[in-house]
Scaffold this active site. Structure first.
Site, PDB file in Angstrom:
ATOM      1  N   LYS A  13     108.063 129.463 -26.583  1.00 10.37           N
ATOM      2  CA  LYS A  13     106.732 130.036 -26.385  1.00 10.37           C
ATOM      3  C   LYS A  13     106.799 131.082 -25.276  1.00 10.37           C
ATOM      4  O   LYS A  13     107.785 131.205 -24.561  1.00 10.37           O
ATOM      5  CB  LYS A  13     105.716 128.957 -25.983  1.00 10.37           C
ATOM      6  CG  LYS A  13     105.604 127.770 -26.935  1.00 10.37           C
ATOM      7  CD  LYS A  13     104.978 128.130 -28.264  1.00 10.37           C
ATOM      8  CE  LYS A  13     104.880 126.903 -29.169  1.00 10.37           C
ATOM      9  NZ  LYS A  13     104.417 127.254 -30.531  1.00 10.37           N
ATOM     10  N   SER A  64     105.960 130.509 -34.891  1.00  7.68           N
ATOM     11  CA  SER A  64     104.900 130.550 -33.881  1.00  7.68           C
ATOM     12  C   SER A  64     105.071 131.707 -32.902  1.00  7.68           C
ATOM     13  O   SER A  64     104.122 132.061 -32.197  1.00  7.68           O
ATOM     14  CB  SER A  64     104.853 129.231 -33.104  1.00  7.68           C
ATOM     15  OG  SER A  64     106.022 129.064 -32.322  1.00  7.68           O
TER      16      SER A  64
END
Length: 254
Positions: A91, A50
């Site tokens: 993230k 991701s």
């Protein structure tokens, strides 16, 4: 009348002292650098893609232990949040409390309080394309509550990030207290330091300062060089001293 032999024992002793000193200082730097890094940093293995291309699945990273209050826009953080599954995730912070995050503008860019953000880290070559893909395939607008962070993955197509939780009470934001660490470098493979994005530097609060990893690595490398140099210098100095010795000369008179 007789002459005494000339020796270079002083030179040899000095070489031995310098050699031992270099090895001792080298050990301090080497062990100190590792100990310092162990206190400041924690290793993580990234489980998903991701954050590609910045960090890929299976990469080993070093993350500086920091509190959520030290986090700024642009930081890549490790966090754990119950709503997101209570497992560590990696993230990028794109918004902090009070920000309005939206995507996309006419050029396909993410905006923070209406200001477009160039995100070269979305591409493997680190360059902004002439005909860019949108920074998000999903258009959205979110107001970040105070004390919260809005997080996106760099791989915007498949990343499960704040956009998935836009219908939640906090519109996908997570508490600052959920942050465990800030990723500073990819150490396996050796991709090096993760730079702070320049686009966020102009916003209020700026970007965070780099961690001490470079200093720690420098201390370790300097320690290794001193240990090797000191270990080699002692024998070389002793050999040089022996070569300089001259045999004693004695003469007799009648």
């Amino acid at each position: 009348m007789s002459g005494t032999g000339r020796t270079d024992d002083g030179r040899g002793r000095l070489g031995s002292v310098l050699s031992n000193l270099a090895v001792a200082v080298g050990c301090v730097l080497f062990l100190g650098g590792f100990a310092w890094a162990a206190v400041v940093y924690k290793p993580y293995t990234v489980p998903t893609s991701s954050m590609s291309p910045t960090v890929n699945a299976g990469d080993r990273v070093l993350a500086e232990r920091v509190g959520g209050d030290d986090v700024r826009r642009g930081d890549v953080v490790v966090f754990t949040d119950e709503v997101w599954g209570a497992v560590p995730m990696v993230k990028r912070v794109v918004g902090v409390g009070g920000d309005t995050i939206a995507c996309c503008d006419a050029a396909g860019r993410l905006t923070v309080d209406g200001k477009p953000i160039e995100e070269p880290y979305l591409r493997a070559d680190g360059k902004a394309p002439s005909s860019r893909k949108p920074a998000s395939g999903q258009e959205f607008t979110a107001k970040v509550p105070e004390g919260k962070l809005f997080l996106l993955g760099d791989e915007r197509t498949g990343s499960l990030d704040s956009r998935v939780h836009l219908q939640d009470a906090d519109q996908g934001a997570v508490p600052r207290s959920a942050v465990q660490a800030r990723v500073d470098a990819v150490v396996w493979p050796l991709n090096g330091m993760i730079d702070r994005p320049e686009a966020f530097a102009a916003l209020p609060g700026g970007v965070s300062a780099a961690g001490p990893l470079r200093l720690q690595a420098g201390a370790v490398v300097a320690g290794v060089l001193l240990i090797l140099g000191g270990a080699a210098y002692g024998p070389l100095a002793a050999r040089s001293g022996r070569r300089r010795k001259r045999p004693g000369v004695s003469t007799g008179g009648r």
